[in-house]
Design a protein around this motif. Structure first.
Motif, PDB file in Angstrom:
ATOM      1  N   LYS A 230       0.824  -1.221   0.000  1.00 15.67           N
ATOM      2  CA  LYS A 230       0.000   0.000   0.000  1.00 15.67           C
ATOM      3  C   LYS A 230       0.854   1.265   0.000  1.00 15.67           C
ATOM      4  O   LYS A 230       0.489   2.292   0.579  1.00 15.67           O
ATOM      5  N   GLN A 231       2.008   1.217  -0.661  1.00 18.31           N
ATOM      6  CA  GLN A 231       2.983   2.310  -0.589  1.00 18.31           C
ATOM      7  C   GLN A 231       2.397   3.638  -1.043  1.00 18.31           C
ATOM      8  O   GLN A 231       2.552   4.652  -0.357  1.00 18.31           O
ATOM      9  N   SER A 232       1.743   3.656  -2.198  1.00 11.92           N
ATOM     10  CA  SER A 232       1.242   4.933  -2.699  1.00 11.92           C
ATOM     11  C   SER A 232       0.161   5.500  -1.784  1.00 11.92           C
ATOM     12  O   SER A 232       0.065   6.722  -1.593  1.00 11.92           O
ATOM     13  N   LEU A 233      -0.650   4.617  -1.191  1.00  9.60           N
ATOM     14  CA  LEU A 233      -1.694   5.073  -0.276  1.00  9.60           C
ATOM     15  C   LEU A 233      -1.091   5.650   0.997  1.00  9.60           C
ATOM     16  O   LEU A 233      -1.530   6.694   1.497  1.00  9.60           O
ATOM     17  N   PHE A 234      -0.093   4.958   1.540  1.00 11.54           N
ATOM     18  CA  PHE A 234       0.569   5.476   2.733  1.00 11.54           C
ATOM     19  C   PHE A 234       1.218   6.831   2.458  1.00 11.54           C
ATOM     20  O   PHE A 234       1.029   7.799   3.198  1.00 11.54           O
ATOM     21  N   MET A 235       1.994   6.892   1.378  1.00 10.18           N
ATOM     22  CA  MET A 235       2.734   8.124   1.107  1.00 10.18           C
ATOM     23  C   MET A 235       1.801   9.297   0.806  1.00 10.18           C
ATOM     24  O   MET A 235       2.057  10.426   1.218  1.00 10.18           O
ATOM     25  N   GLY A 236       0.696   9.008   0.123  1.00  7.60           N
ATOM     26  CA  GLY A 236      -0.284  10.051  -0.114  1.00  7.60           C
ATOM     27  C   GLY A 236      -0.890  10.543   1.192  1.00  7.60           C
ATOM     28  O   GLY A 236      -1.076  11.754   1.397  1.00  7.60           O
ATOM     29  N   GLY A 237      -1.184   9.606   2.095  1.00  3.85           N
ATOM     30  CA  GLY A 237      -1.722   9.986   3.395  1.00  3.85           C
ATOM     31  C   GLY A 237      -0.722  10.758   4.233  1.00  3.85           C
ATOM     32  O   GLY A 237      -1.092  11.717   4.942  1.00  3.85           O
ATOM     33  N   TRP A 238       0.555  10.353   4.170  1.00  4.12           N
ATOM     34  CA  TRP A 238       1.590  11.085   4.928  1.00  4.12           C
ATOM     35  C   TRP A 238       1.655  12.549   4.481  1.00  4.12           C
ATOM     36  O   TRP A 238       1.725  13.447   5.320  1.00  4.12           O
ATOM     37  N   ARG A 239       1.651  12.761   3.180  1.00  6.95           N
ATOM     38  CA  ARG A 239       1.720  14.148   2.679  1.00  6.95           C
ATOM     39  C   ARG A 239       0.493  14.937   3.119  1.00  6.95           C
ATOM     40  O   ARG A 239       0.586  16.106   3.522  1.00  6.95           O
ATOM     41  N   GLU A 240      -0.651  14.285   3.018  1.00  6.99           N
ATOM     42  CA  GLU A 240      -1.907  14.968   3.332  1.00  6.99           C
ATOM     43  C   GLU A 240      -2.017  15.314   4.814  1.00  6.99           C
ATOM     44  O   GLU A 240      -2.465  16.410   5.178  1.00  6.99           O
ATOM     45  N   LEU A 241      -1.592  14.393   5.670  1.00  7.98           N
ATOM     46  CA  LEU A 241      -1.794  14.579   7.111  1.00  7.98           C
ATOM     47  C   LEU A 241      -0.601  15.206   7.824  1.00  7.98           C
ATOM     48  O   LEU A 241      -0.783  15.939   8.799  1.00  7.98           O
ATOM     49  N   TYR A 242       0.619  14.902   7.338  1.00  7.64           N
ATOM     50  CA  TYR A 242       1.809  15.260   8.124  1.00  7.64           C
ATOM     51  C   TYR A 242       2.829  16.102   7.370  1.00  7.64           C
ATOM     52  O   TYR A 242       3.902  16.401   7.915  1.00  7.64           O
ATOM     53  N   GLY A 243       2.516  16.471   6.142  1.00  7.95           N
ATOM     54  CA  GLY A 243       3.447  17.296   5.375  1.00  7.95           C
ATOM     55  C   GLY A 243       4.762  16.577   5.140  1.00  7.95           C
ATOM     56  O   GLY A 243       4.797  15.487   4.572  1.00  7.95           O
ATOM     57  N   GLN A 244       5.874  17.160   5.616  1.00 10.66           N
ATOM     58  CA  GLN A 244       7.202  16.597   5.400  1.00 10.66           C
ATOM     59  C   GLN A 244       7.751  15.888   6.646  1.00 10.66           C
ATOM     60  O   GLN A 244       8.940  15.615   6.739  1.00 10.66           O
ATOM     61  N   MET A 245       6.881  15.585   7.613  1.00 10.15           N
ATOM     62  CA  MET A 245       7.364  14.997   8.865  1.00 10.15           C
ATOM     63  C   MET A 245       8.034  13.642   8.654  1.00 10.15           C
ATOM     64  O   MET A 245       9.026  13.314   9.297  1.00 10.15           O
ATOM     65  N   ILE A 246       7.504  12.800   7.733  1.00  9.10           N
ATOM     66  CA  ILE A 246       8.017  11.448   7.525  1.00  9.10           C
ATOM     67  C   ILE A 246       8.896  11.410   6.276  1.00  9.10           C
ATOM     68  O   ILE A 246       8.465  11.776   5.181  1.00  9.10           O
ATOM     69  N   GLU A 247      10.133  10.934   6.437  1.00  8.49           N
ATOM     70  CA  GLU A 247      11.044  10.700   5.308  1.00  8.49           C
ATOM     71  C   GLU A 247      11.290   9.202   5.203  1.00  8.49           C
ATOM     72  O   GLU A 247      11.679   8.561   6.187  1.00  8.49           O
ATOM     73  N   TRP A 248      11.071   8.646   4.001  1.00 10.08           N
ATOM     74  CA  TRP A 248      11.300   7.216   3.774  1.00 10.08           C
ATOM     75  C   TRP A 248      12.374   7.050   2.715  1.00 10.08           C
ATOM     76  O   TRP A 248      12.338   7.707   1.670  1.00 10.08           O
ATOM     77  N   TYR A 249      13.342   6.156   2.977  1.00  6.82           N
ATOM     78  CA  TYR A 249      14.420   5.862   2.031  1.00  6.82           C
ATOM     79  C   TYR A 249      14.524   4.348   1.864  1.00  6.82           C
ATOM     80  O   TYR A 249      14.469   3.599   2.847  1.00  6.82           O
ATOM     81  N   GLY A 250      14.682   3.910   0.614  1.00 10.38           N
ATOM     82  CA  GLY A 250      14.739   2.494   0.313  1.00 10.38           C
ATOM     83  C   GLY A 250      16.116   2.019  -0.112  1.00 10.38           C
ATOM     84  O   GLY A 250      17.102   2.772  -0.083  1.00 10.38           O
TER      85      GLY A 250
END
Length: 429
Positions: A230-250
Protein backbone atom coordinates in the motif's frame (compact mmCIF):
# COMPACT_ATOMS: atom_id res chain seq x y z
CA UNK A 1 -22.80 -39.34 11.92
CA UNK A 2 -19.67 -37.51 10.74
CA UNK A 3 -19.27 -37.37 6.95
CA UNK A 4 -17.86 -35.10 4.28
CA UNK A 5 -21.21 -33.43 3.60
CA UNK A 6 -21.70 -32.52 7.26
CA UNK A 7 -18.18 -31.09 7.42
CA UNK A 8 -18.76 -28.91 4.35
CA UNK A 9 -21.98 -27.63 5.95
CA UNK A 10 -20.05 -26.84 9.14
CA UNK A 11 -17.28 -25.10 7.16
CA UNK A 12 -19.87 -23.02 5.31
CA UNK A 13 -21.51 -22.03 8.58
CA UNK A 14 -18.07 -21.12 9.92
CA UNK A 15 -17.47 -18.88 6.92
CA UNK A 16 -14.58 -20.75 5.28
CA UNK A 17 -16.30 -22.44 2.33
CA UNK A 18 -16.66 -19.69 -0.26
CA UNK A 19 -16.73 -16.84 2.28
CA UNK A 20 -14.39 -13.90 1.73
CA UNK A 21 -14.16 -12.87 5.36
CA UNK A 22 -14.33 -16.05 7.42
CA UNK A 23 -15.57 -14.47 10.67
CA UNK A 24 -19.02 -15.99 11.10
CA UNK A 25 -19.67 -18.52 13.84
CA UNK A 26 -20.88 -22.09 13.46
CA UNK A 27 -23.79 -22.81 15.76
CA UNK A 28 -23.94 -26.61 15.50
CA UNK A 29 -21.05 -28.93 16.31
CA UNK A 30 -20.48 -31.88 14.01
CA UNK A 31 -20.09 -34.95 16.20
CA UNK A 32 -18.16 -38.18 15.66
CA UNK A 33 -16.82 -40.97 17.83
CA UNK A 34 -13.17 -40.35 17.00
CA UNK A 35 -11.91 -39.86 20.58
CA UNK A 36 -8.70 -38.44 19.10
CA UNK A 37 -6.29 -35.99 20.71
CA UNK A 38 -4.97 -32.82 19.06
CA UNK A 39 -2.30 -30.66 20.66
CA UNK A 40 -1.88 -27.07 19.45
CA UNK A 41 1.37 -25.25 20.25
CA UNK A 42 0.73 -21.50 20.35
CA UNK A 43 -2.36 -19.55 21.40
CA UNK A 44 -2.25 -16.61 19.00
CA UNK A 45 -4.43 -15.86 15.97
CA UNK A 46 -3.62 -19.15 14.25
CA UNK A 47 -3.38 -21.58 17.15
CA UNK A 48 -6.46 -20.41 19.04
CA UNK A 49 -8.53 -20.46 15.84
CA UNK A 50 -7.44 -24.01 14.99
CA UNK A 51 -8.32 -25.23 18.47
CA UNK A 52 -11.73 -23.56 18.55
CA UNK A 53 -12.77 -24.68 15.07
CA UNK A 54 -11.65 -28.28 15.52
CA UNK A 55 -14.12 -28.40 18.41
CA UNK A 56 -16.79 -26.73 16.29
CA UNK A 57 -16.31 -29.15 13.39
CA UNK A 58 -16.02 -32.26 15.60
CA UNK A 59 -16.76 -31.78 19.30
CA UNK A 60 -15.55 -35.28 20.22
CA UNK A 61 -11.90 -34.41 19.51
CA UNK A 62 -9.88 -33.68 22.66
CA UNK A 63 -8.04 -30.39 22.01
CA UNK A 64 -5.25 -28.88 24.10
CA UNK A 65 -3.54 -25.51 23.57
CA UNK A 66 -0.01 -25.09 24.91
CA UNK A 67 0.57 -21.38 25.50
CA UNK A 68 2.90 -19.97 28.19
CA UNK A 69 1.10 -16.62 28.45
CA UNK A 70 -2.12 -16.41 30.47
CA UNK A 71 -3.16 -13.39 28.42
CA UNK A 72 -2.34 -12.57 24.82
CA UNK A 73 -1.59 -9.04 23.57
CA UNK A 74 -2.15 -8.76 19.84
CA UNK A 75 0.31 -7.27 17.37
CA UNK A 76 -2.60 -6.09 15.19
CA UNK A 77 -3.75 -2.88 16.86
CA UNK A 78 -0.49 -2.38 18.77
CA UNK A 79 0.50 0.52 16.52
CA UNK A 80 -2.73 2.22 17.58
CA UNK A 81 -1.53 1.95 21.16
CA UNK A 82 1.64 3.87 20.23
CA UNK A 83 -0.60 6.72 19.03
CA UNK A 84 -2.63 6.64 22.24
CA UNK A 85 -5.80 5.54 20.42
CA UNK A 86 -6.32 2.34 22.45
CA UNK A 87 -5.01 0.99 25.75
CA UNK A 88 -3.34 -2.27 26.75
CA UNK A 89 -6.63 -3.74 27.97
CA UNK A 90 -8.17 -3.25 24.50
CA UNK A 91 -5.38 -5.34 22.96
CA UNK A 92 -5.26 -8.07 25.61
CA UNK A 93 -7.30 -11.29 25.49
CA UNK A 94 -7.53 -14.35 27.72
CA UNK A 95 -8.44 -17.99 27.20
CA UNK A 96 -11.44 -18.30 29.52
CA UNK A 97 -14.04 -18.54 26.75
CA UNK A 98 -12.05 -21.23 24.94
CA UNK A 99 -11.89 -23.23 28.17
CA UNK A 100 -15.40 -22.73 29.52
CA UNK A 101 -17.51 -22.46 26.37
CA UNK A 102 -15.61 -24.70 23.97
CA UNK A 103 -14.19 -27.37 26.27
CA UNK A 104 -10.59 -26.74 25.19
CA UNK A 105 -7.75 -27.58 27.56
CA UNK A 106 -5.36 -24.65 27.89
CA UNK A 107 -2.04 -25.32 29.60
CA UNK A 108 0.11 -22.30 30.38
CA UNK A 109 3.51 -23.90 29.94
CA UNK A 110 6.25 -23.82 27.32
CA UNK A 111 6.54 -26.74 24.91
CA UNK A 112 10.19 -27.77 25.18
CA UNK A 113 10.37 -30.76 22.83
CA UNK A 114 8.36 -33.01 20.53
CA UNK A 115 8.95 -36.72 20.02
CA UNK A 116 7.57 -37.29 16.53
CA UNK A 117 7.93 -41.08 16.69
CA UNK A 118 6.05 -41.41 19.99
CA UNK A 119 3.75 -38.49 19.13
CA UNK A 120 4.28 -36.68 22.41
CA UNK A 121 4.95 -33.11 23.51
CA UNK A 122 7.04 -32.42 26.61
CA UNK A 123 6.39 -29.25 28.61
CA UNK A 124 8.81 -27.27 30.74
CA UNK A 125 7.21 -28.61 33.94
CA UNK A 126 7.97 -32.17 32.81
CA UNK A 127 4.43 -32.97 31.74
CA UNK A 128 4.17 -35.21 28.64
CA UNK A 129 1.14 -34.98 26.36
CA UNK A 130 0.23 -37.57 23.73
CA UNK A 131 -1.31 -36.48 20.44
CA UNK A 132 -2.80 -37.98 17.31
CA UNK A 133 -2.28 -34.76 15.37
CA UNK A 134 -0.09 -31.78 16.24
CA UNK A 135 -0.63 -28.18 15.13
CA UNK A 136 2.23 -25.69 15.48
CA UNK A 137 1.54 -21.95 15.37
CA UNK A 138 4.57 -20.32 17.01
CA UNK A 139 4.63 -16.98 15.19
CA UNK A 140 7.98 -15.41 14.41
CA UNK A 141 11.46 -15.25 15.81
CA UNK A 142 14.24 -12.83 14.87
CA UNK A 143 17.51 -13.19 12.99
CA UNK A 144 19.60 -11.45 15.64
CA UNK A 145 22.78 -11.70 13.55
CA UNK A 146 21.35 -9.78 10.58
CA UNK A 147 22.66 -6.34 11.62
CA UNK A 148 26.03 -5.87 13.29
CA UNK A 149 25.61 -4.53 16.81
CA UNK A 150 21.92 -5.38 17.21
CA UNK A 151 21.01 -8.30 19.46
CA UNK A 152 18.24 -9.53 21.73
CA UNK A 153 19.91 -7.66 24.60
CA UNK A 154 20.11 -4.51 22.46
CA UNK A 155 16.36 -4.69 21.86
CA UNK A 156 15.83 -3.78 25.51
CA UNK A 157 17.38 -0.40 24.66
CA UNK A 158 16.29 0.02 21.03
CA UNK A 159 13.00 -1.93 20.98
CA UNK A 160 11.58 -3.83 18.04
CA UNK A 161 8.02 -4.04 19.47
CA UNK A 162 7.25 -6.66 16.81
CA UNK A 163 6.03 -9.12 19.45
CA UNK A 164 3.36 -7.24 21.36
CA UNK A 165 3.77 -6.86 25.10
CA UNK A 166 6.55 -5.29 27.17
CA UNK A 167 8.39 -4.23 24.00
CA UNK A 168 5.31 -2.33 22.82
CA UNK A 169 5.03 -0.53 26.14
CA UNK A 170 8.76 0.29 26.13
CA UNK A 171 8.55 1.84 22.65
CA UNK A 172 5.45 3.83 23.63
CA UNK A 173 7.28 5.18 26.69
CA UNK A 174 10.26 6.25 24.58
CA UNK A 175 7.99 7.99 22.06
CA UNK A 176 6.23 9.92 24.82
CA UNK A 177 9.53 10.93 26.43
CA UNK A 178 11.27 11.96 23.20
CA UNK A 179 12.52 15.58 23.33
CA UNK A 180 10.54 18.23 21.49
CA UNK A 181 11.87 18.47 17.94
CA UNK A 182 13.69 15.15 18.30
CA UNK A 183 14.15 12.42 15.70
CA UNK A 184 12.42 9.03 15.55
CA UNK A 185 14.20 6.50 13.31
CA UNK A 186 12.81 3.18 12.13
CA UNK A 187 14.96 0.43 10.66
CA UNK A 188 12.47 -1.58 8.58
CA UNK A 189 12.83 -5.36 8.02
CA UNK A 190 13.62 -7.22 4.78
CA UNK A 191 11.08 -9.59 3.21
CA UNK A 192 9.47 -11.84 4.30
CA UNK A 193 8.23 -10.55 7.62
CA UNK A 194 5.14 -10.37 9.82
CA UNK A 195 2.50 -7.88 8.61
CA UNK A 196 3.64 -6.24 5.38
CA UNK A 197 1.95 -2.86 6.01
CA UNK A 198 2.76 -2.91 9.73
CA UNK A 199 5.99 -0.84 9.77
CA UNK A 200 4.35 1.86 7.65
CA UNK A 201 1.24 1.98 9.79
CA UNK A 202 3.62 2.37 12.73
CA UNK A 203 5.32 5.37 11.09
CA UNK A 204 1.84 6.80 10.56
CA UNK A 205 0.74 6.27 14.15
CA UNK A 206 3.95 7.76 15.54
CA UNK A 207 3.37 10.78 13.29
CA UNK A 208 -0.23 10.99 14.51
CA UNK A 209 1.04 11.12 18.10
CA UNK A 210 3.76 13.67 17.29
CA UNK A 211 1.35 15.90 15.39
CA UNK A 212 -0.60 16.30 18.62
CA UNK A 213 2.21 16.24 21.20
CA UNK A 214 5.55 16.93 19.49
CA UNK A 215 4.79 18.79 16.24
CA UNK A 216 8.39 19.72 15.41
CA UNK A 217 9.62 16.11 15.66
CA UNK A 218 10.92 14.35 12.56
CA UNK A 219 10.49 10.72 11.49
CA UNK A 220 12.86 8.78 9.24
CA UNK A 221 12.65 5.23 7.90
CA UNK A 222 15.61 3.31 6.46
CA UNK A 223 14.27 0.37 4.49
CA UNK A 224 16.19 -2.49 2.80
CA UNK A 225 13.33 -2.76 0.27
CA UNK A 226 12.37 -0.52 -2.64
CA UNK A 227 8.62 -0.97 -2.25
CA UNK A 228 6.11 -1.96 0.40
CA UNK A 229 2.45 -2.83 0.80
CA UNK A 230 0.00 0.00 0.00
CA UNK A 231 2.98 2.31 -0.59
CA UNK A 232 1.24 4.93 -2.70
CA UNK A 233 -1.69 5.07 -0.28
CA UNK A 234 0.57 5.48 2.73
CA UNK A 235 2.73 8.12 1.11
CA UNK A 236 -0.28 10.05 -0.11
CA UNK A 237 -1.72 9.99 3.40
CA UNK A 238 1.59 11.08 4.93
CA UNK A 239 1.72 14.15 2.68
CA UNK A 240 -1.91 14.97 3.33
CA UNK A 241 -1.79 14.58 7.11
CA UNK A 242 1.81 15.26 8.12
CA UNK A 243 3.45 17.30 5.37
CA UNK A 244 7.20 16.60 5.40
CA UNK A 245 7.36 15.00 8.87
CA UNK A 246 8.02 11.45 7.53
CA UNK A 247 11.04 10.70 5.31
CA UNK A 248 11.30 7.22 3.77
CA UNK A 249 14.42 5.86 2.03
CA UNK A 250 14.74 2.49 0.31
CA UNK A 251 17.44 0.14 -0.94
CA UNK A 252 17.96 2.22 -4.07
CA UNK A 253 18.98 5.11 -1.81
CA UNK A 254 21.52 2.90 0.00
CA UNK A 255 19.26 2.70 3.07
CA UNK A 256 20.06 -0.91 4.02
CA UNK A 257 21.41 -0.69 7.57
CA UNK A 258 24.65 -2.61 8.15
CA UNK A 259 25.62 -1.61 11.70
CA UNK A 260 24.09 -0.09 14.82
CA UNK A 261 25.90 1.57 17.70
CA UNK A 262 23.35 0.94 20.43
CA UNK A 263 25.05 2.98 23.16
CA UNK A 264 25.30 6.10 20.99
CA UNK A 265 21.98 5.52 19.19
CA UNK A 266 23.69 5.67 15.79
CA UNK A 267 22.77 3.76 12.64
CA UNK A 268 25.16 3.14 9.72
CA UNK A 269 24.22 2.63 6.07
CA UNK A 270 25.43 3.69 2.63
CA UNK A 271 22.78 6.40 2.74
CA UNK A 272 24.19 8.11 5.83
CA UNK A 273 25.30 7.74 9.42
CA UNK A 274 22.33 8.84 11.49
CA UNK A 275 21.83 9.50 15.19
CA UNK A 276 18.32 9.59 16.60
CA UNK A 277 16.57 10.07 19.93
CA UNK A 278 14.35 6.99 19.52
CA UNK A 279 15.34 4.08 17.28
CA UNK A 280 12.87 1.31 16.45
CA UNK A 281 14.72 -1.62 14.88
CA UNK A 282 12.49 -4.29 13.33
CA UNK A 283 14.90 -7.18 12.62
CA UNK A 284 14.86 -9.76 9.84
CA UNK A 285 12.57 -12.66 10.78
CA UNK A 286 12.18 -16.42 10.69
CA UNK A 287 9.82 -19.07 12.04
CA UNK A 288 9.37 -19.41 15.79
CA UNK A 289 12.00 -21.42 17.68
CA UNK A 290 9.91 -24.53 18.33
CA UNK A 291 9.46 -24.97 14.55
CA UNK A 292 13.26 -25.28 14.22
CA UNK A 293 13.47 -27.58 17.22
CA UNK A 294 10.88 -29.95 15.74
CA UNK A 295 12.50 -29.87 12.30
CA UNK A 296 9.65 -28.18 10.44
CA UNK A 297 11.76 -25.50 8.68
CA UNK A 298 13.68 -25.58 5.41
CA UNK A 299 16.68 -23.51 4.28
CA UNK A 300 14.48 -20.41 4.05
CA UNK A 301 13.95 -20.42 7.81
CA UNK A 302 10.19 -20.93 7.35
CA UNK A 303 7.94 -24.01 7.32
CA UNK A 304 6.92 -25.57 3.99
CA UNK A 305 3.35 -26.90 4.09
CA UNK A 306 0.83 -28.45 1.74
CA UNK A 307 -1.07 -25.28 1.03
CA UNK A 308 -4.50 -26.90 0.74
CA UNK A 309 -4.33 -28.40 4.24
CA UNK A 310 -1.38 -26.71 6.03
CA UNK A 311 0.11 -30.11 6.87
CA UNK A 312 3.89 -29.99 7.03
CA UNK A 313 5.70 -31.19 3.92
CA UNK A 314 8.46 -32.50 6.18
CA UNK A 315 6.48 -34.40 8.84
CA UNK A 316 3.12 -36.10 8.26
CA UNK A 317 0.55 -35.54 10.97
CA UNK A 318 1.98 -32.14 11.97
CA UNK A 319 0.37 -28.94 10.72
CA UNK A 320 1.73 -25.38 10.70
CA UNK A 321 -0.37 -22.20 10.44
CA UNK A 322 0.25 -18.49 10.78
CA UNK A 323 3.41 -16.47 10.34
CA UNK A 324 5.76 -19.46 10.47
CA UNK A 325 4.35 -21.27 7.44
CA UNK A 326 5.07 -20.76 3.75
CA UNK A 327 1.63 -20.02 2.31
CA UNK A 328 2.29 -18.89 -1.25
CA UNK A 329 0.94 -15.41 -1.97
CA UNK A 330 -0.83 -15.13 1.39
CA UNK A 331 0.88 -12.50 3.56
CA UNK A 332 1.94 -13.08 7.15
CA UNK A 333 -0.90 -11.40 9.05
CA UNK A 334 -3.31 -12.01 11.88
CA UNK A 335 -6.21 -12.37 9.46
CA UNK A 336 -4.28 -14.87 7.32
CA UNK A 337 -3.39 -16.88 10.43
CA UNK A 338 -7.00 -17.07 11.57
CA UNK A 339 -8.36 -18.07 8.17
CA UNK A 340 -5.58 -20.64 7.78
CA UNK A 341 -6.56 -21.91 11.22
CA UNK A 342 -10.12 -22.60 10.11
CA UNK A 343 -8.99 -24.48 7.01
CA UNK A 344 -6.37 -26.38 9.01
CA UNK A 345 -9.04 -27.36 11.55
CA UNK A 346 -11.09 -28.84 8.72
CA UNK A 347 -8.03 -30.66 7.39
CA UNK A 348 -7.26 -32.14 10.82
CA UNK A 349 -10.85 -33.28 11.32
CA UNK A 350 -11.07 -34.86 7.86
CA UNK A 351 -7.71 -36.56 8.40
CA UNK A 352 -8.79 -38.00 11.76
CA UNK A 353 -12.01 -39.28 10.23
CA UNK A 354 -10.51 -40.74 7.05
CA UNK A 355 -12.12 -38.21 4.68
CA UNK A 356 -10.78 -36.06 1.86
CA UNK A 357 -10.26 -32.37 2.57
CA UNK A 358 -12.60 -30.11 0.52
CA UNK A 359 -10.93 -27.69 -1.90
CA UNK A 360 -10.26 -24.32 -0.31
CA UNK A 361 -10.37 -20.68 -1.29
CA UNK A 362 -8.91 -18.38 1.32
CA UNK A 363 -8.47 -14.68 2.00
CA UNK A 364 -6.56 -11.94 3.74
CA UNK A 365 -8.04 -8.61 4.81
CA UNK A 366 -5.71 -5.91 6.09
CA UNK A 367 -6.77 -2.50 7.38
CA UNK A 368 -4.19 0.15 8.26
CA UNK A 369 -4.57 3.49 9.97
CA UNK A 370 -2.65 6.37 8.41
CA UNK A 371 -4.27 8.73 10.92
CA UNK A 372 -6.75 8.32 13.73
CA UNK A 373 -9.59 8.98 11.26
CA UNK A 374 -7.83 7.94 8.04
CA UNK A 375 -7.96 4.28 7.05
CA UNK A 376 -6.81 2.27 4.03
CA UNK A 377 -7.15 -1.42 3.23
CA UNK A 378 -6.19 -4.30 0.99
CA UNK A 379 -8.04 -7.57 0.39
CA UNK A 380 -6.64 -10.64 -1.36
CA UNK A 381 -8.40 -13.89 -2.30
CA UNK A 382 -6.28 -17.01 -2.84
CA UNK A 383 -6.67 -20.57 -4.04
CA UNK A 384 -4.19 -23.40 -4.60
CA UNK A 385 -2.82 -23.66 -8.13
CA UNK A 386 -0.46 -26.61 -8.61
CA UNK A 387 -0.15 -26.80 -4.85
CA UNK A 388 0.66 -23.12 -4.29
CA UNK A 389 -1.75 -20.48 -2.95
CA UNK A 390 -2.04 -17.80 -5.63
CA UNK A 391 -4.14 -14.67 -5.90
CA UNK A 392 -7.47 -15.11 -7.67
CA UNK A 393 -7.52 -12.80 -10.68
CA UNK A 394 -10.13 -10.06 -10.42
CA UNK A 395 -10.79 -10.69 -6.71
CA UNK A 396 -9.76 -8.43 -3.84
CA UNK A 397 -8.21 -5.00 -4.28
CA UNK A 398 -7.02 -1.92 -2.42
CA UNK A 399 -8.56 1.36 -1.30
CA UNK A 400 -9.06 4.06 -3.93
CA UNK A 401 -6.12 6.36 -4.46
CA UNK A 402 -8.36 9.42 -4.47
CA UNK A 403 -10.95 9.34 -1.72
CA UNK A 404 -12.86 11.84 0.36
CA UNK A 405 -12.26 12.44 4.03
CA UNK A 406 -15.53 10.64 4.80
CA UNK A 407 -14.42 7.57 2.86
CA UNK A 408 -11.09 7.46 4.72
CA UNK A 409 -12.90 7.95 8.02
CA UNK A 410 -15.24 5.03 7.22
CA UNK A 411 -12.24 2.81 6.54
CA UNK A 412 -10.74 3.82 9.87
CA UNK A 413 -14.00 2.79 11.54
CA UNK A 414 -13.94 -0.47 9.59
CA UNK A 415 -10.43 -1.12 10.92
CA UNK A 416 -11.65 -0.95 14.52
CA UNK A 417 -14.70 -3.06 13.65
CA UNK A 418 -12.50 -5.67 11.96
CA UNK A 419 -10.33 -5.90 15.07
CA UNK A 420 -13.30 -6.30 17.39
CA UNK A 421 -14.92 -8.92 15.13
CA UNK A 422 -11.87 -11.10 14.63
CA UNK A 423 -10.75 -11.06 18.25
CA UNK A 424 -14.28 -11.82 19.44
CA UNK A 425 -14.47 -14.73 16.99
CA UNK A 426 -11.18 -16.19 18.21
CA UNK A 427 -11.20 -15.60 21.97
CA UNK A 428 -14.59 -14.35 23.16
CA UNK A 429 -17.49 -16.18 21.54
Amino acid sequence: MFNRRSLIKAMAAAGVAGSAFGLQACSNNVRSTSGKKVVVIGGGFGGSTVAKYIKRYDSSVDVTIIEPKKTYMTCPGSNWYLAGLVDVEYLTHDYESLKSEHDINVIHQMATSVDKAKQTVTLDDGQVLAYDRLVVSPGIDFRWDAIEGYSEEASEILPHAWKAGPQTELLAKQIKEMPQGGRFLMVAPPNPFRCGPGPYERLSMVADYFKRHNPTATIMCLDPKNKFSKQSLFMGGWRELYGQMIEWYGAIDGATVTKIDVENKTVYSEFDTITADVINVIPAQKAGKIAFDIGLTDDSGWCPVHQGTFESKLHKGIYVVGDSCIAGAMPKSGHSASVQGKHCAAAVVTDLNGLDMPAIRTVNTCYSLVGSEYGISVVGVYEPVDGVLKGVEGAGGVSKGAASFEERKKEANYAFSWYQSITKDIWHS
